[in-house]
Motif scaffolding. Structure first.
Motif, PDB file in Angstrom:
ATOM      1  N   SER A   1      -0.499  59.683  97.499  1.00  0.00           N
ATOM      2  CA  SER A   1       0.748  59.320  98.216  1.00  0.00           C
ATOM      3  C   SER A   1       0.562  60.692  99.337  1.00  0.00           C
ATOM      4  O   SER A   1       0.455  61.658  98.838  1.00  0.00           O
ATOM      5  N   SER A   2       0.592  60.013 100.532  1.00  0.00           N
ATOM      6  CA  SER A   2       0.700  60.933 101.726  1.00  0.00           C
ATOM      7  C   SER A   2       1.828  61.584 101.985  1.00  0.00           C
ATOM      8  O   SER A   2       1.957  62.737 102.619  1.00  0.00           O
ATOM      9  N   ALA A   3       2.954  61.265 101.505  1.00  0.00           N
ATOM     10  CA  ALA A   3       4.305  61.812 101.601  1.00  0.00           C
ATOM     11  C   ALA A   3       4.515  62.811 100.629  1.00  0.00           C
ATOM     12  O   ALA A   3       3.604  63.367  99.956  1.00  0.00           O
ATOM     13  N   SER A   4       5.521  63.586 100.830  1.00  0.00           N
ATOM     14  CA  SER A   4       5.649  64.912 100.081  1.00  0.00           C
ATOM     15  C   SER A   4       6.338  64.208  98.505  1.00  0.00           C
ATOM     16  O   SER A   4       7.553  64.297  98.280  1.00  0.00           O
ATOM     17  N   SER A   5       5.502  63.782  97.773  1.00  0.00           N
ATOM     18  CA  SER A   5       5.939  63.236  96.507  1.00  0.00           C
ATOM     19  C   SER A   5       4.780  63.731  95.517  1.00  0.00           C
ATOM     20  O   SER A   5       3.846  63.219  95.505  1.00  0.00           O
TER      21      SER A   5
ATOM     22  N   ASN B   1     -10.354  58.894 106.164  1.00  0.00           N
ATOM     23  CA  ASN B   1     -10.057  58.813 104.644  1.00  0.00           C
ATOM     24  C   ASN B   1      -9.762  60.286 104.158  1.00  0.00           C
ATOM     25  O   ASN B   1     -10.535  61.115 104.753  1.00  0.00           O
ATOM     26  N   TYR B   2      -9.210  60.319 103.061  1.00  0.00           N
ATOM     27  CA  TYR B   2      -9.187  61.558 102.285  1.00  0.00           C
ATOM     28  C   TYR B   2      -9.106  61.408 100.764  1.00  0.00           C
ATOM     29  O   TYR B   2      -8.740  60.303 100.342  1.00  0.00           O
TER      30      TYR B   2
ATOM     31  N   LEU C   1     -11.022  62.752 109.014  1.00  0.00           N
ATOM     32  CA  LEU C   1      -9.896  61.937 109.577  1.00  0.00           C
ATOM     33  C   LEU C   1     -10.216  62.146 111.095  1.00  0.00           C
ATOM     34  O   LEU C   1     -10.788  63.511 111.551  1.00  0.00           O
ATOM     35  N   THR C   2      -9.948  60.995 111.902  1.00  0.00           N
ATOM     36  CA  THR C   2      -9.864  61.366 113.331  1.00  0.00           C
ATOM     37  C   THR C   2      -8.667  60.796 113.954  1.00  0.00           C
ATOM     38  O   THR C   2      -7.757  60.150 113.168  1.00  0.00           O
TER      39      THR C   2
ATOM     40  N   THR D   1      -9.324  65.654 115.015  1.00  0.00           N
ATOM     41  CA  THR D   1     -10.215  65.640 114.043  1.00  0.00           C
ATOM     42  C   THR D   1      -9.785  66.714 112.797  1.00  0.00           C
ATOM     43  O   THR D   1      -9.468  67.658 113.169  1.00  0.00           O
ATOM     44  N   ALA D   2     -10.089  66.142 111.700  1.00  0.00           N
ATOM     45  CA  ALA D   2      -9.891  66.850 110.607  1.00  0.00           C
ATOM     46  C   ALA D   2     -10.908  66.576 109.430  1.00  0.00           C
ATOM     47  O   ALA D   2     -10.924  65.806 108.825  1.00  0.00           O
ATOM     48  N   TYR D   3     -11.940  67.556 109.091  1.00  0.00           N
ATOM     49  CA  TYR D   3     -13.196  67.477 108.762  1.00  0.00           C
ATOM     50  C   TYR D   3     -13.220  68.801 107.570  1.00  0.00           C
ATOM     51  O   TYR D   3     -13.677  69.834 108.166  1.00  0.00           O
ATOM     52  N   PHE D   4     -13.130  68.564 106.186  1.00  0.00           N
ATOM     53  CA  PHE D   4     -13.152  69.620 105.362  1.00  0.00           C
ATOM     54  C   PHE D   4     -13.249  69.335 103.927  1.00  0.00           C
ATOM     55  O   PHE D   4     -12.675  68.097 103.621  1.00  0.00           O
TER      56      PHE D   4
END
Length: 334
Positions: free
Chosen positions: A77-81, A110-111, A128-129, A319-322
Motif C-alpha cells: 500500500s502506497s497510502a498511509s496504511s 516500481n518499488y 521511480l520516474t 526520479t527516485a532511485y535507491f
C-alpha cells in the motif's frame, strides 16, 4: 602359556575400550552447546547501564513444514496504511511497516518493500520516474514501534510514555544503504511524535498546533531539515559498537505549513552513518529538545519511534532511485 595368551588377548581389548572412551569424550566435547555472551554499555549523564545477553546454541534437527517456515511480508500500500508484523506468536504487532508515499500523487516505475521474519530484515528498493509533484520530500518508507497519531492501535508495549517520567529505552539497528541516486533529496532518519494528552489518548486524531514532531538524522543528501538552525548539542550514541559523543545541529520550524505542529530535528554536524550498527537513547534527545521546544512538554506523551528514509524529487527531475536494508530493529527498555 594360557595366561600369556589371555594377557595378549585382554590387553588389546582394554586399549580399544580406552581409546573408544577418549574418542567419545572428544566427540562429545565438540558437540557441546556453544555459549555466547555479548554486552553493550550505555552511558548517560548520570549512570552507566550494562546489559548482558547470554544465549545457548544447541544443535537440533528440524524438519521444515509449511507452517514452521516464516513467510515474507510484502508491503504494497502506497497510502498511509501501516502493515502490522506479528512475531513470536504475539497477538499484538511487534512493529509496523509502511511505504508512506504521503507526498507523491503519481509516478512511473516500481518499488518493493519486503520483510523477512527469519532474519528480521527489511529490504527497500525504489526505481521511480516522473514522480509528481516535485517535492523536497515525497515519501518515507519506514519501520516503527508505537502509534502515530493517525493510527488506531499500538505496536509493541512500551508506548505511550509520559515525558515527565519517561522510562529510558534503547533504539538499535543495522542500516545498509546499497544504492543511491546522487541527484535525489534523501536522508536516513528517525521520526517520532510528542503530543498533548488529548492527542495521545484519542487514536486516529491528527496532531496540530501545540504538538511536536521530532527527528534524529544520521545522513542527508541534497536535503536539510525544515526551518532554521537554532543551536547545537552533543549526544552520545553508538556507531559500530563504539560510543561516540556526536555533535548534532538543531533545526526548528514553529508551525509546519502541512499540519501546524512544531518541528525539531537533530542533524549530524560533520559526520554521517550510511552503513553499520547504530544505537542510542531517545530520551537523551528529548531531554535536549526541552531547551528548544516552545511548550512545556512535561505532561506530553511520546507515542512512537520510527526509522526510515525520506526521499524527494525536487533536484532529480522526478526520479527516485535507491535501495537499503535495515536489520534487527529493536526498542528495548533499560
Amino acid at each position: 602359556m594360557i595366561m600369556n595368551k589371555l594377557y595378549i588377548i585382554i590387553v588389546p581389548i582394554i586399549v580399544i575400550i580406552v581409546v573408544g572412551v577418549i574418542g567419545g569424550a572428544i566427540y562429545l566435547h565438540h558437540q557441546s552447546p556453544n555459549v555466547k555472551t555479548s554486552s553493550i554499555t550505555v552511558t548517560t549523564n548520570e549512570t552507566t547501564t550494562l546489559m548482558s545477553i547470554t544465549t545457548n546454541t544447541v544443535p537440533t534437527t528440524v524438519t521444515p513444514t509449511t507452517s514452521s517456515i516464516p513467510q515474507l511480508i510484502y508491503v504494497t500500500s502506497s497510502a498511509s496504511s501501516p502493515t502490522p508484523v506479528y512475531l513470536n506468536n504475539s497477538t499484538v504487532p511487534s512493529f509496523y511497516l509502511e511505504v508512506n508515499m504521503w507526498n507523491a500523487k503519481t509516478w512511473n516505475g516500481n518499488y518493493t518493500m519486503v520483510f523477512n521474519p527469519l532474519t528480521r530484515t527489511l529490504s527497500v528498493s525504489f526505481n521511480l520516474t516522473q514522480v509528481n509533484p516535485l517535492q523536497w520530500t515525497n515519501g518515507y518508507p519506514e519501520i516503527y514501534v508505537g502509534r502515530k497519531p493517525w493510527d488506531t492501535s499500538y505496536a509493541g508495549n512500551i508506548f505511550p510514555m509520559r515525558i515527565g517520567n519517561m522510562t529510558p529505552f534503547m533504539v538499535s539497528f543495522y542500516i545498509n544503504l546499497t544504492k543511491l541516486d546522487p541527484s535525489i533529496n534523501f536522508d536516513i532518519a528517525s521520526d517520532a511524535w510528542i503530543v498533548r494528552p488529548q492527542i495521545a489518548f484519542s487514536p486516529g486524531t491528527a496532531p496540530g498546533n501545540g504538538d511536536i514532531e521530532i527527528m534524529v538524522w544520521l545522513f542527508s543528501q541534497n536535503l536539510q531539515p525544515a526551518g532554521q538552525q537554532v543551536g547545537e548539542v552533543v549526544i552520545p550514541i553508538y556507531i559500530n559498537h563504539t560510543l561516540v559523543n556526536a555533535t548534532f545541529q538543531v533545526w526548528k520550524m514553529k508551525n509546519v505549513p502541512w499540519g501546524g505542529w512544531e518541528y525539531i530535528a537533530f542533524r549530524p554536524d560533520g559526520w554521517k552513518v550510511t552503513n553499520g550498527y547504530v544505537a542510542y537513547e531517545p530520551n537523551l534527545f528529548i531531554k535536549a529538545l526541552n531547551n528548544f521546544a516552545s511548550y512545556n512538554i512535561t505532561n506530553y506523551y511520546l507515542t512512537d519511534w520510527e526509522f526510515g528514509t525520506e526521499w524527494g524529487t525536487m533536484t532529480s527531475n522526478g526520479t527516485a532511485y535507491f535501495s537499503w536494508t535495515i536489520s534487527n530493529f529493536y526498542e528495548t527498555l533499560l
